[in-house]
Motif scaffolding. Structure first.
Motif, short mmCIF file in Angstrom:
data_model
loop_
_atom_site.label_atom_id
_atom_site.label_comp_id
_atom_site.label_asym_id
_atom_site.label_seq_id
_atom_site.Cartn_x
_atom_site.Cartn_y
_atom_site.Cartn_z
N GLU A 89 -20.80 -7.56 1.53
CA GLU A 89 -19.35 -7.52 1.65
C GLU A 89 -18.64 -7.75 0.32
O GLU A 89 -17.53 -7.25 0.13
CB GLU A 89 -18.87 -8.52 2.71
CG GLU A 89 -19.18 -9.97 2.43
CD GLU A 89 -18.59 -10.87 3.52
OE1 GLU A 89 -17.76 -10.40 4.31
OE2 GLU A 89 -18.98 -12.05 3.56
N ALA A 90 -19.21 -8.51 -0.61
CA ALA A 90 -18.54 -8.78 -1.87
C ALA A 90 -18.35 -7.50 -2.68
O ALA A 90 -17.27 -7.23 -3.21
CB ALA A 90 -19.31 -9.81 -2.68
N ALA A 91 -19.40 -6.71 -2.79
CA ALA A 91 -19.30 -5.46 -3.55
C ALA A 91 -18.40 -4.45 -2.84
O ALA A 91 -17.67 -3.69 -3.48
CB ALA A 91 -20.70 -4.86 -3.75
N PHE A 92 -18.44 -4.44 -1.51
CA PHE A 92 -17.56 -3.56 -0.73
C PHE A 92 -16.11 -3.97 -0.96
O PHE A 92 -15.22 -3.12 -1.13
CB PHE A 92 -17.92 -3.64 0.75
CG PHE A 92 -17.02 -2.83 1.65
CD1 PHE A 92 -16.97 -1.45 1.54
CD2 PHE A 92 -16.24 -3.46 2.61
CE1 PHE A 92 -16.13 -0.71 2.38
CE2 PHE A 92 -15.42 -2.73 3.45
CZ PHE A 92 -15.37 -1.35 3.33
N ASP A 93 -15.84 -5.27 -0.98
CA ASP A 93 -14.49 -5.77 -1.22
C ASP A 93 -13.99 -5.33 -2.59
O ASP A 93 -12.84 -4.88 -2.73
CB ASP A 93 -14.49 -7.30 -1.11
CG ASP A 93 -13.10 -7.88 -1.15
OD1 ASP A 93 -12.35 -7.70 -0.17
OD2 ASP A 93 -12.75 -8.52 -2.16
N ALA A 94 -14.83 -5.43 -3.61
CA ALA A 94 -14.45 -5.02 -4.96
C ALA A 94 -14.16 -3.52 -5.01
O ALA A 94 -13.22 -3.07 -5.68
CB ALA A 94 -15.55 -5.38 -5.94
N TYR A 95 -14.97 -2.75 -4.29
CA TYR A 95 -14.78 -1.31 -4.24
C TYR A 95 -13.41 -0.97 -3.64
O TYR A 95 -12.67 -0.14 -4.18
CB TYR A 95 -15.90 -0.69 -3.40
CG TYR A 95 -15.74 0.78 -3.10
CD1 TYR A 95 -16.04 1.74 -4.06
CD2 TYR A 95 -15.31 1.20 -1.84
CE1 TYR A 95 -15.90 3.10 -3.77
CE2 TYR A 95 -15.16 2.55 -1.56
CZ TYR A 95 -15.46 3.50 -2.52
OH TYR A 95 -15.32 4.84 -2.25
N GLU A 114 -11.33 0.66 -6.71
CA GLU A 114 -11.55 2.10 -6.83
C GLU A 114 -10.25 2.85 -6.53
O GLU A 114 -9.31 2.31 -5.96
CB GLU A 114 -12.66 2.51 -5.84
CG GLU A 114 -13.09 3.97 -5.92
CD GLU A 114 -13.58 4.36 -7.29
OE1 GLU A 114 -12.77 4.99 -8.01
OE2 GLU A 114 -14.72 4.05 -7.65
N ASP A 115 -10.19 4.09 -6.94
CA ASP A 115 -9.04 4.94 -6.65
C ASP A 115 -8.76 4.96 -5.15
O ASP A 115 -9.68 5.16 -4.34
CB ASP A 115 -9.33 6.37 -7.12
CG ASP A 115 -8.27 7.35 -6.68
OD1 ASP A 115 -7.16 7.30 -7.24
OD2 ASP A 115 -8.56 8.14 -5.76
N PRO A 116 -7.50 4.70 -4.72
CA PRO A 116 -7.19 4.58 -3.29
C PRO A 116 -7.61 5.78 -2.45
O PRO A 116 -8.13 5.62 -1.35
CB PRO A 116 -5.67 4.40 -3.27
CG PRO A 116 -5.35 3.79 -4.59
CD PRO A 116 -6.32 4.40 -5.56
N ARG A 155 -10.17 5.76 0.62
CA ARG A 155 -9.78 6.26 1.95
C ARG A 155 -10.76 7.30 2.45
O ARG A 155 -11.20 7.28 3.61
CB ARG A 155 -8.37 6.84 1.88
CG ARG A 155 -7.76 7.17 3.26
CD ARG A 155 -6.32 7.64 3.10
NE ARG A 155 -5.62 7.61 4.36
CZ ARG A 155 -5.51 8.64 5.20
NH1 ARG A 155 -6.10 9.79 4.88
NH2 ARG A 155 -4.84 8.54 6.33
N ASP A 156 -11.12 8.24 1.58
CA ASP A 156 -12.06 9.29 1.97
C ASP A 156 -13.41 8.69 2.36
O ASP A 156 -14.04 9.14 3.33
CB ASP A 156 -12.25 10.29 0.82
CG ASP A 156 -11.00 11.13 0.57
OD1 ASP A 156 -10.13 11.19 1.45
OD2 ASP A 156 -10.91 11.72 -0.54
N SER A 169 -6.31 -5.38 2.71
CA SER A 169 -7.34 -5.91 1.82
C SER A 169 -7.05 -5.53 0.38
O SER A 169 -6.94 -6.37 -0.50
CB SER A 169 -8.72 -5.39 2.21
OG SER A 169 -9.69 -5.83 1.29
N GLY A 170 -6.90 -4.23 0.14
CA GLY A 170 -6.70 -3.76 -1.23
C GLY A 170 -5.31 -4.02 -1.78
O GLY A 170 -5.11 -3.98 -2.99
N GLY A 171 -4.34 -4.27 -0.88
CA GLY A 171 -2.98 -4.49 -1.35
C GLY A 171 -2.39 -3.27 -2.02
O GLY A 171 -1.57 -3.37 -2.93
N ARG A 172 -2.79 -2.09 -1.54
CA ARG A 172 -2.34 -0.85 -2.18
C ARG A 172 -0.92 -0.52 -1.73
O ARG A 172 -0.65 -0.34 -0.55
CB ARG A 172 -3.28 0.30 -1.83
CG ARG A 172 -4.76 0.04 -2.17
CD ARG A 172 -4.97 -0.37 -3.64
NE ARG A 172 -6.37 -0.54 -3.93
CZ ARG A 172 -7.10 0.35 -4.58
NH1 ARG A 172 -6.56 1.46 -5.03
NH2 ARG A 172 -8.39 0.12 -4.80
#
Length: 268
Positions: free
Chosen positions: A129-135, A139-141, A145-146, A166-169
């Protein structure tokens, strides 16, 4: 202005983010004016900070059910499975045990399978989950999303909620049943627009920094005022705080009848 309710699974005190002040400048579009009014009626909040995988799990639990049903399921799941890497734990979970844990959310067989599969896919690709959270955060929104949409059981609304909470985008306006209904009823999107088309209109016409609270506040407005079968306007103009902004597509105030906006256009 009201406090955001804790039972709103998409936001509330556990939804991450911080209270924010936005300039009450003259709105450039009617959609922005509506969101500004919603901000005055409810809350203005900049989102982000929720753990990405937990946000994904929360949103899957909320699919096709209410917060009243999905919130206890989320709490039970976290009580049983939290304490380590949630993605790894769910990837190895016994489905029968997970079903028992999330029963209050409804569709528990389908949702448990979706969550276990999603967890396994995330662990396999990201390691946890940590690496997924960073992604999700870095990463580009559109790329995120894709990728989220490739996960079985993840639709546009779920993907957008992960990006937002999560991403705050900024500029992400998730469309659930309330947002879909209200946007078409008010004339902010075409009456026959599908969920993706409504999202495109809202994200075009609402400034990026206002999309997050626009989403959660519009959901609350749908629960309190702009209900599917009995919107407040049927009780008179004074009953709805957004009456002057609304085209009331599909609503006949004289006959006190309500149809889906798409049906209203089809009958013309």
């Amino acid at each position: 202005m009201k406090d955001e309710p804790a039972e709103n699974i998409s936001g509330g005190p556990d939804g991450g983010g911080v209270e924010a002040e936005f300039d009450p400048s003259e709105a450039d579009t009617r959609a922005e004016a509506v969101v500004d009014e919603l901000g005055e009626l409810y809350w203005r909040k900049a989102y982000g900070g929720q753990d990405a995988f937990e946000c994904l799990v929360r949103t899957i639990l909320s699919q096709n059910t209410s917060d009243v049903a999905s919130q206890p399921a989320h709490d039970s799941l976290m009580n049983r499975y939290s304490g380590g890497d949630l993605a790894k734990t769910l990837a190895d979970a016994e489905q029968s045990e997970l079903v028992e844990t999330i029963q209050s959310a409804g569709l528990y067989n389908q949702k448990s399978e979706m969550m276990i599969d999603a967890a396994a896919e995330i662990v396999d690709e990201f390691g946890g989950e940590a690496a997924f959270d960073a992604y999700v955060r870095e990463e580009d929104p559109q790329t995120v999303r894709d990728r989220l949409l490739e996960i079985r059981g993840v639709g546009p609304k779920t993907a957008d909620c992960v990006l937002l909470f999560s991403g705050g985008r900024g500029g992400v306006f998730p469309v659930d049943t309330h947002v879909h209904r209200i946007s078409r009823r008010m004339g902010l999107a075409p009456p026959d627009a599908d969920h993706e088309e409504v999202r495109e209109y809202l994200e075009r016409d609402v400034p990026a920094e206002k999309c997050g609270f626009g989403h959660t506040a519009m959901i609350q407005f749908g629960r309190e005022y702009c209900k599917a079968q009995k919107p407040a306007c049927l009780d008179g103009p004074e009953a709805c705080p957004l009456y002057d902004y609304c085209e009331r597509v599909g609503i006949d105030e004289i006959e006190e009848s309500v149809v889906d906006p798409a049906e209203a256009v089809a009958d013309d």
